[in-house]
Design a protein around this motif. Structure first.
Motif, PDB file in Angstrom:
ATOM      1  N   GLY A 150      14.350   0.451   4.740  1.00 23.20           N
ATOM      2  CA  GLY A 150      12.958   0.741   4.420  1.00 23.20           C
ATOM      3  C   GLY A 150      12.432   1.888   5.265  1.00 23.20           C
ATOM      4  N   PRO A 151      11.456   2.640   4.739  1.00 27.92           N
ATOM      5  CA  PRO A 151      10.914   3.783   5.485  1.00 27.92           C
ATOM      6  C   PRO A 151      10.355   3.428   6.851  1.00 27.92           C
ATOM      7  CG  PRO A 151      10.199   3.873   3.206  1.00 27.92           C
ATOM      8  CD  PRO A 151      10.870   2.540   3.394  1.00 27.92           C
ATOM      9  N   LYS A 152       9.879   2.196   7.018  1.00 23.01           N
ATOM     10  CA  LYS A 152       9.376   1.744   8.311  1.00 23.01           C
ATOM     11  C   LYS A 152      10.324   0.773   9.004  1.00 23.01           C
ATOM     12  CE  LYS A 152       5.512   4.034   8.223  1.00 23.01           C
ATOM     13  NZ  LYS A 152       5.330   5.186   9.142  1.00 23.01           N
ATOM     14  N   GLY A 153      11.423   0.431   8.353  1.00 23.25           N
ATOM     15  CA  GLY A 153      12.365  -0.496   8.974  1.00 23.25           C
ATOM     16  C   GLY A 153      11.679  -1.793   9.350  1.00 23.25           C
ATOM     17  N   PHE A 154      11.882  -2.202  10.613  1.00 24.36           N
ATOM     18  CA  PHE A 154      11.248  -3.421  11.135  1.00 24.36           C
ATOM     19  C   PHE A 154      10.105  -3.077  12.078  1.00 24.36           C
ATOM     20  CE2 PHE A 154      15.724  -4.954  10.441  1.00 24.36           C
ATOM     21  CZ  PHE A 154      15.440  -5.830   9.411  1.00 24.36           C
ATOM     22  N   GLY A 208       6.844  -1.829  10.937  1.00 23.12           N
ATOM     23  CA  GLY A 208       5.518  -1.846  10.329  1.00 23.12           C
ATOM     24  C   GLY A 208       5.622  -2.200   8.861  1.00 23.12           C
ATOM     25  N   GLU A 209       4.491  -2.198   8.178  1.00 20.97           N
ATOM     26  CA  GLU A 209       4.439  -2.695   6.804  1.00 20.97           C
ATOM     27  C   GLU A 209       4.097  -1.621   5.777  1.00 20.97           C
ATOM     28  OE1 GLU A 209       1.567  -5.861   7.262  1.00 20.97           O
ATOM     29  OE2 GLU A 209       2.693  -6.561   9.015  1.00 20.97           O
ATOM     30  N   LYS A 210       3.755  -0.415   6.216  1.00 20.20           N
ATOM     31  CA  LYS A 210       3.357   0.638   5.285  1.00 20.20           C
ATOM     32  C   LYS A 210       4.500   0.960   4.328  1.00 20.20           C
ATOM     33  CE  LYS A 210       1.119   5.168   5.198  1.00 20.20           C
ATOM     34  NZ  LYS A 210       0.695   6.338   5.999  1.00 20.20           N
ATOM     35  N   TYR A 211       4.169   1.372   3.135  1.00 24.42           N
ATOM     36  CA  TYR A 211       5.111   1.683   2.054  1.00 24.42           C
ATOM     37  C   TYR A 211       5.805   0.442   1.519  1.00 24.42           C
ATOM     38  CZ  TYR A 211       4.596   6.343   4.085  1.00 24.42           C
ATOM     39  OH  TYR A 211       4.083   7.494   4.594  1.00 24.42           O
ATOM     40  N   GLY A 212       5.338  -0.736   1.922  1.00 23.13           N
ATOM     41  CA  GLY A 212       5.948  -1.952   1.421  1.00 23.13           C
ATOM     42  C   GLY A 212       7.267  -2.297   2.087  1.00 23.13           C
ATOM     43  N   GLY A 213       7.773  -1.421   2.964  1.00 26.47           N
ATOM     44  CA  GLY A 213       9.026  -1.698   3.635  1.00 26.47           C
ATOM     45  C   GLY A 213      10.223  -1.713   2.721  1.00 26.47           C
ATOM     46  N   SER A 214      10.079  -1.140   1.517  1.00 26.75           N
ATOM     47  CA  SER A 214      11.102  -1.262   0.494  1.00 26.75           C
ATOM     48  C   SER A 214      12.068  -0.093   0.508  1.00 26.75           C
ATOM     49  CB  SER A 214      10.425  -1.347  -0.882  1.00 26.75           C
ATOM     50  OG  SER A 214       9.430  -2.351  -0.893  1.00 26.75           O
ATOM     51  N   THR A 215      12.963  -0.089  -0.476  1.00 23.79           N
ATOM     52  CA  THR A 215      13.967   0.959  -0.617  1.00 23.79           C
ATOM     53  C   THR A 215      13.393   2.146  -1.378  1.00 23.79           C
ATOM     54  OG1 THR A 215      15.652  -0.762  -0.727  1.00 23.79           O
ATOM     55  CG2 THR A 215      16.284   1.448  -1.452  1.00 23.79           C
ATOM     56  N   TYR A 216      13.562   3.324  -0.829  1.00 26.15           N
ATOM     57  CA  TYR A 216      13.157   4.574  -1.468  1.00 26.15           C
ATOM     58  C   TYR A 216      14.395   5.441  -1.708  1.00 26.15           C
ATOM     59  CZ  TYR A 216       8.102   3.944  -0.576  1.00 26.15           C
ATOM     60  OH  TYR A 216       6.812   3.499  -0.572  1.00 26.15           O
ATOM     61  N   TRP A 217      14.197   6.598  -2.337  1.00 28.62           N
ATOM     62  CA  TRP A 217      15.292   7.549  -2.530  1.00 28.62           C
ATOM     63  C   TRP A 217      15.756   8.131  -1.202  1.00 28.62           C
ATOM     64  CZ3 TRP A 217      14.981  13.223  -2.446  1.00 28.62           C
ATOM     65  CH2 TRP A 217      13.738  13.709  -2.015  1.00 28.62           C
ATOM     66  N   ASP A 218      14.991   7.889  -0.148  1.00 27.48           N
ATOM     67  CA  ASP A 218      15.359   8.368   1.188  1.00 27.48           C
ATOM     68  C   ASP A 218      16.758   7.906   1.585  1.00 27.48           C
ATOM     69  OD1 ASP A 218      12.626   8.532   0.774  1.00 27.48           O
ATOM     70  OD2 ASP A 218      12.081   7.982   2.804  1.00 27.48           O
ATOM     71  N   THR A 219      17.110   6.682   1.179  1.00 31.35           N
ATOM     72  CA  THR A 219      18.417   6.139   1.563  1.00 31.35           C
ATOM     73  C   THR A 219      19.535   7.041   1.077  1.00 31.35           C
ATOM     74  OG1 THR A 219      17.690   3.842   1.653  1.00 31.35           O
ATOM     75  CG2 THR A 219      20.027   4.224   1.228  1.00 31.35           C
ATOM     76  N   GLU A 220      19.501   7.393  -0.196  1.00 36.22           N
ATOM     77  CA  GLU A 220      20.595   8.185  -0.764  1.00 36.22           C
ATOM     78  C   GLU A 220      20.527   9.643  -0.333  1.00 36.22           C
ATOM     79  OE1 GLU A 220      20.558   4.487  -2.718  1.00 36.22           O
ATOM     80  OE2 GLU A 220      18.880   5.889  -2.549  1.00 36.22           O
ATOM     81  N   ALA A 221      19.321  10.189  -0.197  1.00 37.11           N
ATOM     82  CA  ALA A 221      19.170  11.611   0.102  1.00 37.11           C
ATOM     83  C   ALA A 221      19.378  11.924   1.572  1.00 37.11           C
ATOM     84  CB  ALA A 221      17.786  12.092  -0.344  1.00 37.11           C
TER      85      ALA A 221
END
Length: 772
Positions: free
Chosen positions: A344-348, A350-363
């Motif tokens: 997740g964009p905030k990892g563990f 914080g909670e912003k962005y929902g803490g979910s998976t984005y295209w950031d992982t692959e890119a």
């Protein structure tokens, strides 16, 4: 808030001096995690000042109902929220009848935090005078165990230098928590059972709607001058709380210690009716080993991580601290142990962005994990997307696509789209291309082709089908166009023919067609299975090819550059350097209408395509596009400086590359975007690693071999890094005198350095003089 209060240190993050205005930022910066759970650096004792309590469990989320003013067809019904989980770290301290609370103490001195990155532990210490006049010295050490991923440990010590005192110490668990990030302030948790058993306590709770079952647990032991106290606690159990209160008389000068073990067991890993039993097993192990032995195991686990992933920088302590801080959090966020989890964009933190998976992982993230871990870690990230293919097809169908076209979500926890801004959800479709590029990048780096016939080809077919259907034939242009999109630059919405999106669409189709041929020739059984499952025909693939071959790309003959989108030159092209600093950052100072009409670029867009597909363009073309677009780039995305640093390095603009590197590596430490209290920018941290390895080190894959064009900033004496390339460990050291390459392998290996072939022998070092 002071943006530069973290002390420079090569191996530690250090804060000295108590400042209430820094508390929430430090809670982010000193956050801990072990890939399965995480904890912001909240105080164990009570704190009545501004704070952002955050405890998190990997994979546990809540589908918070979408909140929009005007519902649009195709909107996701919910935004997945990473959940603030029940609090296990709490230890209430009452001294001679007064609660220890730094916000209410009459004096706080010698306050210090340290996160020892090398050994993986966090320590906070201070001296305080309570309003009742009692002086206390506190030291609290804690870590999240890498060896036992369901376990955290705290060693909390109090010493009273001037008085004999009576202490009420209450280790507790609390499930009466709320999220900072919530749409409707709905309750996310239902607590079902609270109980004690000796020195142990448990809270069973499950999430509403998603019904993830959890057991939060603790075992607390007290010691006076290192000797166990046999006192029985008073137990208090409420609907969402359980605490054990110990009353202890502590003589002046003696030390009271509390060892608290806690954490979570989850039905992702255990039967729902066996969570407390599993928690007992974790605590049995913790108590048997003891805090000191667990801490030593933590040191050894981090030694192994740093042995492979460390980057050393000689001569620039701020740069050194920055890169290790980034590597630390990447390893705290994702270990590769569980393919159901992602980054997740905030990892563990914080909670912003929902803490979910984005295209950031692959890119951005996969290159780091490929090079510093075994290849199965990166493969797990690809398997995560394959497991969500059916959901990606459902997501596309909701928007009107058919025949197995797949649109991977912008934001997800389980494969469903859960982002609720239309300009992102419906239009930022370039994310689909990042998934395909990661498949290509994984094979290019690891040489492991098996993923493609086993899983990846079906993903590529779904993505190719989407791009085929998303393109429109323009009679006017006699080309295929892609209309109504948002590219990587989110400061332009609903534009036509974003160059990066169009280029990625063409590449995805052509790459899928190429892989269909390879699998047909080399893996006929898989090919037959996949064709049967997808019902793909030659007629359909011919239609794909027609779209790819006829794709339109906006271009300016005047500027000799590809245009970011059709209307880019219609804007008032004032360079960002001419903007008053008082109106930056734009996303906090300007209206959205004004931003959308401006030429300002949030992050690499056209230049993102030049980064991914640099082999398609000459260095002169890169330079022309860099000089055109970078002056309009305001770098208000955490993902922006790293790409620009890599490209500036390739152009041998080392001062600019170094400036971008320092910004990406210290983005959170120096709080460039004035938002670090919300959590850290985890996925951009992988870009920091790329800035050194791919940027300064010039690492690429050329003709199926490693290639390097090493450069070094003038501020550094030397730097070094290791990479795992196809199960061979290569150490690279670069200084102004040249480069050294050491091969840790049983087989020799040839690489290219500055365009020349270099043969590396096992366990030998080769020196290549000179730097370009």
């Amino acid at each position: 808030m002071n943006q530069d209060y973290i002390k420079p240190d090569p191996w530690s993050i250090i804060e000295e001096g108590y400042s209430p205005s820094n508390v929430k930022a430090s809670e982010s910066l000193f956050s801990m995690g072990n890939g399965a759970m995480g904890q912001r650096a909240n105080f164990e004792e009570d704190y009545s000042g501004p704070t952002f309590q955050g405890s998190y469990i990997g994979g546990v989320y809540y589908p918070d109902k979408t909140r929009v003013g005007w519902w649009k067809n195709g909107y996701p019904e919910y935004f997945a929220k990473v959940l603030n989980a029940p609090n296990w770290i709490g230890i209430r301290i009452v001294i001679n009848g007064e609660t220890l609370d730094l916000n209410r103490c009459s004096k706080v001195a010698k306050f210090r935090r340290e996160f020892n990155m090398k050994e993986g532990w966090y320590r906070r210490s201070f001296e305080a005078v309570l309003e009742n006049g009692v002086s206390v010295e506190v030291q609290a050490t804690r870590f999240m165990s890498l060896e036992h991923y369901e376990l955290g440990a705290i060693h909390y010590q109090l010493r009273f230098p001037k008085d004999d005192v009576k202490v009420e110490a209450t280790p507790y668990l609390d499930s009466g928590i709320t999220n900072e990030d919530t749409n409707w302030d709905d309750p996310f948790w239902k607590t079902t059972k609270v109980w004690s058993a000796g020195s142990r306590a448990f809270i069973e709770a499950h999430t509403l709607k998603t019904r993830f079952h959890t057991c939060t647990f603790m075992d607390a032991r007290l010691f006076l001058e290192g000797k166990p106290l046999e006192a029985s606690p008073q137990c208090e159990e409420r609907e969402t709380y359980v605490g054990h209160t110990y009353n202890i008389s502590v003589p002046r000068g003696e030390t009271l210690s509390i060892c608290k073990y806690g954490g979570y067991t989850v039905d992702l890993n255990h039967p729902a009716d066996g969570l407390s039993k599993a928690a007992d097993t974790v605590m049995d192990t913790a108590v048997k080993q003891g805090f000191d032995n667990l801490l030593e195991a933590q040191r050894l686990a981090w030694d192994a991580i740093w042995e492979m992933s460390d980057i050393t920088i000689e001569g620039d302590v701020r740069a050194q601290q920055g890169i290790r801080f980034n590597i630390l959090h990447l390893n705290q966020t994702y270990t590769g142990r569980d393919s159901r989890l992602n980054i997740g964009p905030k990892g563990f933190t914080g909670e912003k962005y929902g803490g979910s998976t984005y295209w950031d992982t692959e890119a951005y993230c996969i290159p780091f994990y490929m090079a510093t871990k075994d290849q199965h870690v990166a493969r797990n990230l690809l398997e995560y997307r394959f497991s969500h293919l059916e959901k990606a097809i459902e997501n596309a169908a909701k928007l009107g696509f058919s025949n197995g076209a797949a649109l991977y979500p912008m934001v997800t926890m389980n494969g469903e789209e859960c982002h609720n801004e239309w300009e992102i959800t419906f239009e930022e479709i370039h994310r689909n291309g990042a998934i395909a590029f990661a498949i290509y990048n994984y094979f290019r780096y690891t040489g492991d082709y098996t993923y493609i016939p086993e899983m990846g080809l079906e993903v590529l077919i779904g993505i190719a089908r989407f791009w085929h259907q998303r393109a429109t034939f323009s009679e006017q242009k006699q080309k295929y166009v892609i209309l109504g999109v948002t590219g990587p630059n989110e400061y332009e919405n609903n534009v036509n023919n974003n160059w990066y999106t169009n280029y990625m669409a063409r590449w995805c189709i052509r790459y899928c067609l190429e892989q269909l041929g390879k699998v047909k020739d080399g893996y006929p059984d898989d090919y037959t299975r996949i064709i049967g499952h997808t019902r793909l025909s030659d007629r359909e693939t011919q239609q794909w090819k027609k779209v790819a071959d006829g794709m339109y790309f906006p271009y300016s003959e005047t500027h000799q550059v590809y245009l970011q989108q059709d209307g880019f030159l219609d804007k008032e092209l004032i360079p960002a350097a001419e903007l008053d600093r008082a109106i930056r950052p734009l996303n906090q100072k300007w209206s959205w209408d004004r931003i959308l009409r401006s030429p300002y670029i949030k992050q690499a867009d056209t230049l993102q395509g030049f980064y991914f597909f640099e082999d398609d363009f000459t260095e002169e073309e890169l330079e022309r596009h860099f000089d055109f677009y970078e002056p309009f780039t305001v770098h208000e995305s955490s993902l922006s400086p790293c790409v620009h640093s890599i490209q500036a390095s390739k152009l041998n603009r080392m001062e600019q590359a170094y400036s971008f590197y320092l910004r990406t590596s210290r983005l959170d430490l120096d709080d460039y975007n004035k938002e670090v209290e919300e959590g850290l920018h985890i996925t951009s941290m992988a870009g920091t690693w790329m800035s050194i390895v791919e940027g300064f080190g010039g690492m690429r894959i050329r003709d199926d071999k490693l290639s390097f064009f090493p450069r070094i900033p003038s501020q550094w004496k030397s730097y070094s890094f290791k990479i795992n390339f196809r199960n061979r460990i290569l150490k690279v050291e670069v200084s102004s005198e040249g480069s050294h390459f050491y091969l840790d392998s049983k087989e020799e290996m040839s690489i290219r350095v500055n365009g020349q072939r270099v043969v590396l022998k096992p366990e030998n070092t080769v020196h290549v003089p000179g730097i370009l």
